[in-house]
Design a protein around this motif. Structure first.
Motif, PDB file in Angstrom:
ATOM      1  N   VAL A   1       0.828  -1.203   0.000  1.00 27.87           N
ATOM      2  CA  VAL A   1       0.000   0.000   0.000  1.00 27.87           C
ATOM      3  C   VAL A   1       0.865   1.256   0.000  1.00 27.87           C
ATOM      4  CG1 VAL A   1      -0.238  -0.058   2.523  1.00 27.87           C
ATOM      5  CG2 VAL A   1      -1.931   1.162   1.168  1.00 27.87           C
TER       6      VAL A   1
ATOM      7  N   TYR B   1      -2.541   7.098   5.267  1.00 26.16           N
ATOM      8  CA  TYR B   1      -3.616   6.120   5.131  1.00 26.16           C
ATOM      9  C   TYR B   1      -3.862   5.421   6.462  1.00 26.16           C
ATOM     10  CZ  TYR B   1      -0.254   2.272   5.266  1.00 26.16           C
ATOM     11  OH  TYR B   1       0.713   1.381   5.667  1.00 26.16           O
TER      12      TYR B   1
ATOM     13  N   LEU C   1      -5.604   1.489   7.209  1.00 28.79           N
ATOM     14  CA  LEU C   1      -6.099   0.299   6.526  1.00 28.79           C
ATOM     15  C   LEU C   1      -6.962  -0.530   7.470  1.00 28.79           C
ATOM     16  CD1 LEU C   1      -6.069  -1.673   4.087  1.00 28.79           C
ATOM     17  CD2 LEU C   1      -4.029  -2.707   5.124  1.00 28.79           C
TER      18      LEU C   1
ATOM     19  N   LEU D   1      -9.445   1.143   2.597  1.00 32.18           N
ATOM     20  CA  LEU D   1      -8.249   1.968   2.721  1.00 32.18           C
ATOM     21  C   LEU D   1      -8.731   3.410   2.845  1.00 32.18           C
ATOM     22  CD1 LEU D   1      -5.149   2.242   2.669  1.00 32.18           C
ATOM     23  CD2 LEU D   1      -5.330   2.499   0.195  1.00 32.18           C
TER      24      LEU D   1
END
Length: 184
Positions: free
Chosen positions: A41, A47, A49, A88
């Motif tokens: 990723v 981000y 997750l 995500l």
């Protein structure tokens, strides 16, 4: 496996990005052997997750458009045989600060079971602006640290639509240092 992002595309929601914006990128995938599952990723700027509703990990390695990093994360503790879901939640700062040099919004991911690709970011990925995080009207902490945040857990999330595939070709590199361990 050649390169982990060979079949993944950089994506975002279907509208033009707004500074300080958070989006959810949603995908489903089927697993046979949970122990062999992992995700690659990368996001601009950060981000978080979630797999099957459980938090997996967060935070993008600080990087630039000329040197973009990705994380490799094991998923064995979060997936089960059969159908699984991924969310995500990606954040784009957009505005320059001491710790961030602006470049376009986007995120990419690829889920593997061994060498077999299970799902990857692309036109089939669903996306929505995460309206629980305010984008506009959020004050900056300082010019160095950039934006604070406002979150409303009661806000309705919009319907997810097919993601917009972006025309990016950043060179990607494995995270150069180990991620911070997050324990419950």
């Amino acid at each position: 496996m050649k390169k982990p992002f060979d079949r993944a595309a950089w994506i975002w929601n279907d509208a033009e990005p707004v500074w300080n914006e958070t989006v959810d990128l949603l995908a489903a995938f089927t697993v046979a052997d949970p122990a062999a599952c992992r995700i690659y990723v990368s996001a601009n700027s950060h981000y978080a997750l979630y797999v099957n509703g459980s938090f997996v990990n967060c935070d993008q390695f600080p990087d630039y458009d000329t040197w973009k990093a990705y994380d490799e994360l094991p998923l064995a503790d979060f997936v089960a045989p059969g159908e699984n879901s991924l969310c995500l939640t990606a954040y784009w700062q957009g505005d320059e600060s001491l710790t961030y040099r602006p470049f376009p919004a986007g995120a990419a991911f690829a889920v593997y079971e061994g060498d077999a690709l299970l799902t990857a970011s692309g036109a089939d990925t669903l996306a929505r602006r995460n309206t629980r995080y305010a984008a506009e009207g959020v004050e900056k902490i300082t010019g160095q640290l950039s934006y604070s945040f406002r979150y409303d857990a009661t806000a309705e999330l919009p319907e997810a639509k097919p993601a917009r595939v972006l025309d990016y070709s950043w060179p990607l590199h494995a995270r150069p240092i180990k991620k911070l361990a997050i324990d419950a």
